[in-house]
Every structure is written in C-alpha cells, then in structure tokens.
Write a protein that holds these residues in place. Structure first.
Motif, PDB file in Angstrom:
ATOM      1  N   MET A  36       0.805  -1.217   0.000  1.00  0.00           N
ATOM      2  CA  MET A  36       0.000   0.000   0.000  1.00  0.00           C
ATOM      3  C   MET A  36       0.845   1.277   0.000  1.00  0.00           C
ATOM      4  N   VAL A  37       2.026   1.226   0.612  1.00  0.00           N
ATOM      5  CA  VAL A  37       2.912   2.395   0.645  1.00  0.00           C
ATOM      6  C   VAL A  37       4.342   1.953   0.379  1.00  0.00           C
ATOM      7  N   ARG A  38       5.183   2.952   0.073  1.00  0.00           N
ATOM      8  CA  ARG A  38       6.618   2.745  -0.064  1.00  0.00           C
ATOM      9  C   ARG A  38       7.325   3.745   0.844  1.00  0.00           C
ATOM     10  N   LEU A  39       8.483   3.367   1.326  1.00  0.00           N
ATOM     11  CA  LEU A  39       9.356   4.286   2.047  1.00  0.00           C
ATOM     12  C   LEU A  39      10.710   4.209   1.366  1.00  0.00           C
ATOM     13  N   ASP A  40      10.933   5.101   0.407  1.00  0.00           N
ATOM     14  CA  ASP A  40      12.155   5.124  -0.378  1.00  0.00           C
ATOM     15  C   ASP A  40      13.041   6.258   0.119  1.00  0.00           C
ATOM     16  N   GLY A  41      14.113   5.902   0.818  1.00  0.00           N
ATOM     17  CA  GLY A  41      14.967   6.943   1.364  1.00  0.00           C
ATOM     18  C   GLY A  41      14.181   7.788   2.341  1.00  0.00           C
ATOM     19  N   ALA A  42      13.979   9.042   1.990  1.00  0.00           N
ATOM     20  CA  ALA A  42      13.262   9.969   2.875  1.00  0.00           C
ATOM     21  C   ALA A  42      11.932  10.392   2.275  1.00  0.00           C
ATOM     22  N   ILE A  43      11.308   9.510   1.454  1.00  0.00           N
ATOM     23  CA  ILE A  43      10.026   9.805   0.829  1.00  0.00           C
ATOM     24  C   ILE A  43       9.029   8.714   1.201  1.00  0.00           C
ATOM     25  N   LEU A  44       7.891   9.105   1.764  1.00  0.00           N
ATOM     26  CA  LEU A  44       6.779   8.185   2.008  1.00  0.00           C
ATOM     27  C   LEU A  44       5.742   8.411   0.923  1.00  0.00           C
ATOM     28  N   SER A  45       5.413   7.367   0.176  1.00  0.00           N
ATOM     29  CA  SER A  45       4.432   7.518  -0.903  1.00  0.00           C
ATOM     30  C   SER A  45       3.478   6.343  -0.904  1.00  0.00           C
ATOM     31  N   ALA A  46       2.293   6.577  -1.432  1.00  0.00           N
ATOM     32  CA  ALA A  46       1.324   5.503  -1.611  1.00  0.00           C
ATOM     33  C   ALA A  46       1.553   4.864  -2.978  1.00  0.00           C
ATOM     34  N   THR A  47       1.429   3.550  -3.048  1.00  0.00           N
ATOM     35  CA  THR A  47       1.508   2.854  -4.322  1.00  0.00           C
ATOM     36  C   THR A  47       0.225   3.113  -5.115  1.00  0.00           C
ATOM     37  N   LYS A  48       0.152   2.593  -6.331  1.00  0.00           N
ATOM     38  CA  LYS A  48      -1.083   2.727  -7.108  1.00  0.00           C
ATOM     39  C   LYS A  48      -2.249   2.106  -6.357  1.00  0.00           C
ATOM     40  N   ASP A  49      -2.036   0.906  -5.799  1.00  0.00           N
ATOM     41  CA  ASP A  49      -3.099   0.272  -5.013  1.00  0.00           C
ATOM     42  C   ASP A  49      -3.422   1.098  -3.782  1.00  0.00           C
ATOM     43  N   GLY A  50      -2.401   1.681  -3.171  1.00  0.00           N
ATOM     44  CA  GLY A  50      -2.635   2.496  -1.983  1.00  0.00           C
ATOM     45  C   GLY A  50      -3.418   3.745  -2.273  1.00  0.00           C
ATOM     46  N   ARG A  51      -3.154   4.388  -3.415  1.00  0.00           N
ATOM     47  CA  ARG A  51      -3.908   5.594  -3.765  1.00  0.00           C
ATOM     48  C   ARG A  51      -5.358   5.262  -4.081  1.00  0.00           C
ATOM     49  N   GLU A  52      -5.587   4.052  -4.615  1.00  0.00           N
ATOM     50  CA  GLU A  52      -6.967   3.637  -4.885  1.00  0.00           C
ATOM     51  C   GLU A  52      -7.719   3.394  -3.578  1.00  0.00           C
ATOM     52  N   ARG A  53      -6.992   3.028  -2.532  1.00  0.00           N
ATOM     53  CA  ARG A  53      -7.602   2.744  -1.220  1.00  0.00           C
ATOM     54  C   ARG A  53      -7.072   3.717  -0.170  1.00  0.00           C
ATOM     55  N   LEU A  54      -6.976   4.964  -0.549  1.00  0.00           N
ATOM     56  CA  LEU A  54      -6.274   5.939   0.278  1.00  0.00           C
ATOM     57  C   LEU A  54      -6.945   6.151   1.632  1.00  0.00           C
ATOM     58  N   ASN A  55      -8.257   6.135   1.677  1.00  0.00           N
ATOM     59  CA  ASN A  55      -8.932   6.328   2.962  1.00  0.00           C
ATOM     60  C   ASN A  55      -8.531   5.249   3.964  1.00  0.00           C
ATOM     61  N   ALA A  56      -8.430   4.020   3.486  1.00  0.00           N
ATOM     62  CA  ALA A  56      -8.038   2.919   4.372  1.00  0.00           C
ATOM     63  C   ALA A  56      -6.573   3.076   4.793  1.00  0.00           C
ATOM     64  N   VAL A  57      -5.723   3.497   3.885  1.00  0.00           N
ATOM     65  CA  VAL A  57      -4.308   3.713   4.203  1.00  0.00           C
ATOM     66  C   VAL A  57      -4.169   4.785   5.279  1.00  0.00           C
ATOM     67  N   LEU A  58      -4.881   5.905   5.088  1.00  0.00           N
ATOM     68  CA  LEU A  58      -4.791   7.000   6.058  1.00  0.00           C
ATOM     69  C   LEU A  58      -5.344   6.572   7.417  1.00  0.00           C
ATOM     70  N   SER A  59      -6.405   5.789   7.399  1.00  0.00           N
ATOM     71  CA  SER A  59      -6.974   5.306   8.655  1.00  0.00           C
ATOM     72  C   SER A  59      -5.967   4.452   9.414  1.00  0.00           C
ATOM     73  N   ARG A  60      -5.232   3.627   8.682  1.00  0.00           N
ATOM     74  CA  ARG A  60      -4.223   2.791   9.328  1.00  0.00           C
ATOM     75  C   ARG A  60      -3.068   3.625   9.860  1.00  0.00           C
ATOM     76  N   LEU A  61      -2.634   4.622   9.088  1.00  0.00           N
ATOM     77  CA  LEU A  61      -1.526   5.454   9.517  1.00  0.00           C
ATOM     78  C   LEU A  61      -1.877   6.324  10.719  1.00  0.00           C
ATOM     79  N   LEU A  62      -3.065   6.910  10.678  1.00  0.00           N
ATOM     80  CA  LEU A  62      -3.421   7.949  11.634  1.00  0.00           C
ATOM     81  C   LEU A  62      -4.379   7.489  12.719  1.00  0.00           C
ATOM     82  N   GLY A  63      -4.928   6.287  12.550  1.00  0.00           N
ATOM     83  CA  GLY A  63      -5.938   5.801  13.485  1.00  0.00           C
ATOM     84  C   GLY A  63      -5.373   5.474  14.856  1.00  0.00           C
TER      85      GLY A  63
END
Length: 388
Positions: A361-388
């Motif tokens: 769902m996400v990548r951590l490349d060096g000093a960049i946190l990004s959502a993958t294509k699948d993660g951007r499609e399910r962004l609400n769920a990703v954010l809920s997991r990160l921030l919940g």
C-alpha cells in the motif's frame, strides 16, 4: 536527506456565481440574475490587500480563479486582481495563472481578453462527451460546444486542461474507454478525471437517497478507475495525483501547492487558505460563504474572513498526509519535520508503516513516504491505518 520540492505560495480567487447549479455540485456556487460587477471587483481587491498586509515579502508562484464559473467575470476584473497581486506580492513573468471556464461561457473574444489580462492556463468543465450524460449531469452545453471550447483554449492559451466525470449511472467500462480515447484526441498536457461521488446537500444526494439515481456497482467503479489509470498512462499522461494526469512538466502548479502543503491565500466568499504567520504559526483561514454577507463585510472592513484558527502540529501532520499521499511523488520526511517540529517516527509507529509496505500500500524510499497505485486507490483505508 532528500529535499522536497518547494511547495510555493499561491493565491486562490473564488467567484461564486454560475448560470445554473449542477445537480452533483456541492461547491459554494450560486445563481443570481444580476451581479454588481464593480462592487465585486472592489471587494476582491480589498480582501487581497487585507491578506497581503499579513504576508509581506512573499512572491506568488501561482494564481487560480475558481468557482462557481469565473469565466463569467469581466476580464477587466481579472486584470485588476492580477495587477494588484503583482504590486503587493510580486507575480514574476511566466507564473501560472489559471481560470476555470464552462463551454457555455466561452467566446473567442472573451478568451482573448482573459489571455490579454494575464491568464495563461484555462481549465474547462467538460464533464462528459456524450449528450445523454451531459443532460443527466445538468450541463448546459453540448458535446460539440465542448469540443469547440477545447479548440479555442488550445489556440489561445499556452496551457489548458479539461475535466471529465466517470462512474456515471449505467456507465460501462467499454463506453468509458471509448470516451477516454476521444478525450485524448483533444488533450495535450493535462486531464482531470473525477469519479462521481454523491455529496450531501446536492440534488443528486436527494435522488440517490430515494433510489432514483443508481451508481455503478463498486466492482465496476474499481474497473473504471483502473481503466482510467491504464489508458492515460499508456498515452503518456500518468497520474501524478489520484484524479489528475499530466505529461511531465505539465502538472497544475497551483494544485501542487495544496498537495505539497504549501501556503496559499484564499479570497472571495467561502474561500479557504493556509498561511504561516509570524507569532501564530500555521493558521487556517476561511471567509463567509454567503456572497452578499461576504461582499458587504469586505467593502466595510476590508475582508469577509472569519477568525483564523491555529492548526496544531498533529493536525498539520494529518493534513500533510491526506494531501501528500494523493501525489505519486509522496511526502518528503524533511517537510514533516519542518511543519510539525518532529520526525515522522515520533508521530507514527514504524510498525504501522511496515505493515502497509508488506501489503503493497505504501513505499518508504529513502526519505520519501508515498502511496503505491493500489494504496492511492484505497487511500482512505491507508490514512486510517496510519493515523488511526
């Protein structure tokens, strides 16, 4: 550590009037038989001055006239605002200046007047390229008028974009693929492709609640999204944001300021802003939504703004991730540190991020946190997991 791109400093100007209210629209837009154009121009200039007094020494990197239908504004008003913005902040040559327009308000002479006023990018609200769906969406233009407007924009402005809406009632994947193919015949550098959502307070919300408006099944909506990504990427316009596609270098510089969590001034009724002010830190600004109240207050006091609200560090982190993970480039960790005063690892347990990485769902490349294509499609769920 990798440094993130400069998010810039932007000005948003809200023009609240439309010729008619679209049934899906929840923006602050209103229909009025008459608009006192000189008074509106003066009120916008006064509110611009109000915010310029608070942000001395800044230089604008973009201006965006949104709405509503700002192409209903007199070009002279646009010119006056740009002139004042240049006087108060600085508006270097080549700065992106975008104006939203509807095909029904497009005339060649008026487009040329907007271009002469300083607009160098236009964003057209096309929404569909077939008559039945245009009618269902409450649009007042035909497909032929839409294509004529695109042709005019292409001949007059250095840059242009247009919007389409998908996941419309009864829309099939095959029909959408064909429509995208037609759109790509007329797109050059940028396309905005939004999935239809039902917003409270709209006519579509009422129709949907009583069963008179039925959207495609969730599985079909997912296929429509996937088709959008695949068709546009193969055409050389990959998604740089969830709903926006561009050739490299043709991204909307103004919207990137929002998504990169930069400062921006919002003037006009219902406009929002985010500003970093001495002694206050990051503040959220908003103005009165009602056009007439905003107009009277701006003319009387210089602004229709409500009291500013300080954005706490935790809320800044939430906003940064909500906006930045929409972008394919993601969020640079140095920006998190600058905005919140603490590294990301202080805010979010590394195990949460590691779990999302394992699930693709996400990548951590060096000093960049990004959502993958699948993660951007399910962004609400990703954010809920990160921030919940």
């Amino acid at each position: 550590m990798i440094s993130s791109p400069d998010p810039g400093f932007a000005l948003y100007v809200h023009w609240p009037f439309c010729a008619s209210k679209c049934p899906y629209c929840d923006f602050n837009s209103h229909v009025r038989e008459k608009v006192d154009q000189p008074r509106w121009a003066e009120a916008l200039l006064r509110e611009l001055d109000h915010f310029a007094d608070l942000t001395p020494g800044r230089t604008l990197t973009s201006v965006f006239f949104g709405g509503g239908t700002p192409s209903l504004m007199p070009p002279a008003t646009v010119e006056a605002i740009l002139k004042r913005a240049d006087e108060r902040w600085g508006l270097p040559a080549g700065t992106e200046v975008t104006l939203e327009a509807n095909p029904t308000s497009v005339e060649a002479d008026k487009f040329r007047a907007f271009r002469a006023a300083g607009v160098n990018r236009v964003s057209l609200g096309i929404q569909a390229l077939n008559e039945a769906d245009l009618q269902a969406l409450g649009r007042r233009h035909s497909a032929a008028e839409a294509l004529t407007a695109i042709g005019l924009a292409r001949s007059i402005f250095p840059r242009y974009s247009f919007d389409l809406i998908y996941a419309r009632p009864q829309q099939t994947v095959a029909a959408w693929r064909d429509e995208l193919s037609r759109a790509l015949d007329h797109a050059v550098g940028h396309l905005s492709l939004y999935q239809l959502t039902i917003e409270e307070g709209t006519q579509f919300h009422t129709l949907h609640a009583r069963g008179d408006l039925i959207l495609p099944e969730e599985e079909v909506q997912g296929e429509l999204y996937a088709t959008t990504q695949a068709v546009l990427e193969s055409a050389g316009l990959p998604a740089y944001e969830v709903s926006n596609h561009a050739r490299p270098g043709q991204e909307s510089r103004h919207n990137l300021t929002y998504w990169r969590y930069g400062d921006y001034v919002g003037i006009g009724p219902g406009a929002h802003g985010r500003l970093t002010l001495p002694g206050l830190g990051k503040v959220a600004t908003r103005t009165h939504r009602a056009p007439e109240i905003w107009l009277e207050r701006s003319l009387a006091t210089g602004t229709g703004a409500k009291p500013f609200e300080t954005v706490a560090a935790a809320d800044r982190l939430t906003e940064m991730l909500m906006m930045g993970l929409r972008l394919s480039e993601g969020v640079a960790l140095d920006r998190v540190l600058v905005e919140t005063g603490r590294p990301l690892s202080d805010w979010i347990e590394p195990a949460r991020i590691e779990g999302l990485i394992r699930h693709g769902m996400v990548r951590l490349d060096g000093a960049i946190l990004s959502a993958t294509k699948d993660g951007r499609e399910r962004l609400n769920a990703v954010l809920s997991r990160l921030l919940g």
